[in-house]
Write a protein that holds these residues in place. Sequence first.
Motif, PDB file in Angstrom:
ATOM      1  N   ASP A 178      20.933  -9.767  20.509  1.00  0.00           N
ATOM      2  CA  ASP A 178      20.886 -11.184  20.863  1.00  0.00           C
ATOM      3  C   ASP A 178      21.094 -12.090  19.653  1.00  0.00           C
ATOM      4  O   ASP A 178      21.024 -13.314  19.781  1.00  0.00           O
ATOM      5  N   THR A 179      21.361 -11.518  18.489  1.00  0.00           N
ATOM      6  CA  THR A 179      21.639 -12.302  17.293  1.00  0.00           C
ATOM      7  C   THR A 179      22.939 -13.067  17.504  1.00  0.00           C
ATOM      8  O   THR A 179      23.951 -12.496  17.917  1.00  0.00           O
ATOM      9  N   VAL A 180      22.910 -14.372  17.218  1.00  0.00           N
ATOM     10  CA  VAL A 180      24.098 -15.211  17.392  1.00  0.00           C
ATOM     11  C   VAL A 180      24.686 -15.530  16.022  1.00  0.00           C
ATOM     12  O   VAL A 180      23.995 -16.029  15.136  1.00  0.00           O
ATOM     13  N   VAL A 237      39.776 -14.222  20.093  1.00  0.00           N
ATOM     14  CA  VAL A 237      40.003 -13.364  18.925  1.00  0.00           C
ATOM     15  C   VAL A 237      39.421 -14.026  17.687  1.00  0.00           C
ATOM     16  O   VAL A 237      38.738 -13.381  16.873  1.00  0.00           O
ATOM     17  N   ALA A 238      39.655 -15.311  17.534  1.00  0.00           N
ATOM     18  CA  ALA A 238      39.137 -16.041  16.378  1.00  0.00           C
ATOM     19  C   ALA A 238      37.611 -16.018  16.360  1.00  0.00           C
ATOM     20  O   ALA A 238      37.004 -15.812  15.299  1.00  0.00           O
ATOM     21  N   ARG A 239      36.982 -16.199  17.502  1.00  0.00           N
ATOM     22  CA  ARG A 239      35.516 -16.209  17.572  1.00  0.00           C
ATOM     23  C   ARG A 239      34.948 -14.828  17.266  1.00  0.00           C
ATOM     24  O   ARG A 239      33.974 -14.694  16.524  1.00  0.00           O
ATOM     25  N   VAL A 240      35.540 -13.777  17.846  1.00  0.00           N
ATOM     26  CA  VAL A 240      35.061 -12.413  17.594  1.00  0.00           C
ATOM     27  C   VAL A 240      35.273 -12.053  16.125  1.00  0.00           C
ATOM     28  O   VAL A 240      34.395 -11.482  15.484  1.00  0.00           O
ATOM     29  N   THR A 241      36.425 -12.410  15.584  1.00  0.00           N
ATOM     30  CA  THR A 241      36.716 -12.128  14.177  1.00  0.00           C
ATOM     31  C   THR A 241      35.709 -12.821  13.266  1.00  0.00           C
ATOM     32  O   THR A 241      35.200 -12.207  12.315  1.00  0.00           O
ATOM     33  N   ALA A 242      35.405 -14.075  13.566  1.00  0.00           N
ATOM     34  CA  ALA A 242      34.419 -14.807  12.764  1.00  0.00           C
ATOM     35  C   ALA A 242      33.041 -14.155  12.869  1.00  0.00           C
ATOM     36  O   ALA A 242      32.317 -14.036  11.874  1.00  0.00           O
ATOM     37  N   LEU A 275      32.402 -10.940  13.529  1.00  0.00           N
ATOM     38  CA  LEU A 275      32.433  -9.657  12.814  1.00  0.00           C
ATOM     39  C   LEU A 275      32.416  -9.848  11.299  1.00  0.00           C
ATOM     40  O   LEU A 275      31.830  -9.047  10.574  1.00  0.00           O
ATOM     41  N   ALA A 276      33.048 -10.918  10.842  1.00  0.00           N
ATOM     42  CA  ALA A 276      33.102 -11.171   9.404  1.00  0.00           C
ATOM     43  C   ALA A 276      31.742 -11.560   8.834  1.00  0.00           C
ATOM     44  O   ALA A 276      31.506 -11.407   7.640  1.00  0.00           O
ATOM     45  N   ASN A 277      30.846 -12.040   9.701  1.00  0.00           N
ATOM     46  CA  ASN A 277      29.558 -12.529   9.227  1.00  0.00           C
ATOM     47  C   ASN A 277      28.359 -11.769   9.780  1.00  0.00           C
ATOM     48  O   ASN A 277      27.223 -12.108   9.467  1.00  0.00           O
TER      49      ASN A 277
END
Length: 85
Positions: free
Chosen positions: A3-5, A31-36, A38-40
């Motif tokens: 549940d971590t956002v 894709v942009a939201r998922v990538t962001a 995953l990057a953080n």
Amino acid sequence: PLDTVVAGLSCRQVLHHLNDFLDGDLPLADVARVTAHLANCHTCERFGGRVGALVAALHGSALTEAPLAPAAAERLQARLASARR
């Protein structure tokens, strides 16, 4: 932990979209939201990286392996059908 956002998506949401993300079937905005995310998100980054590597390996091996013989494919389909019942 699911549940971590991060970047507006929870880990649970990222996992829900992971297959489409890896297959290239998500809309660009997603894709942009998922990538962001995953990057953080270290948890999703590690998990997603492992799943991505597995999917890539499976896709690669599927392209290099010889197709199943028709009789073997029929047996496999019959077993899968009986397992679904």
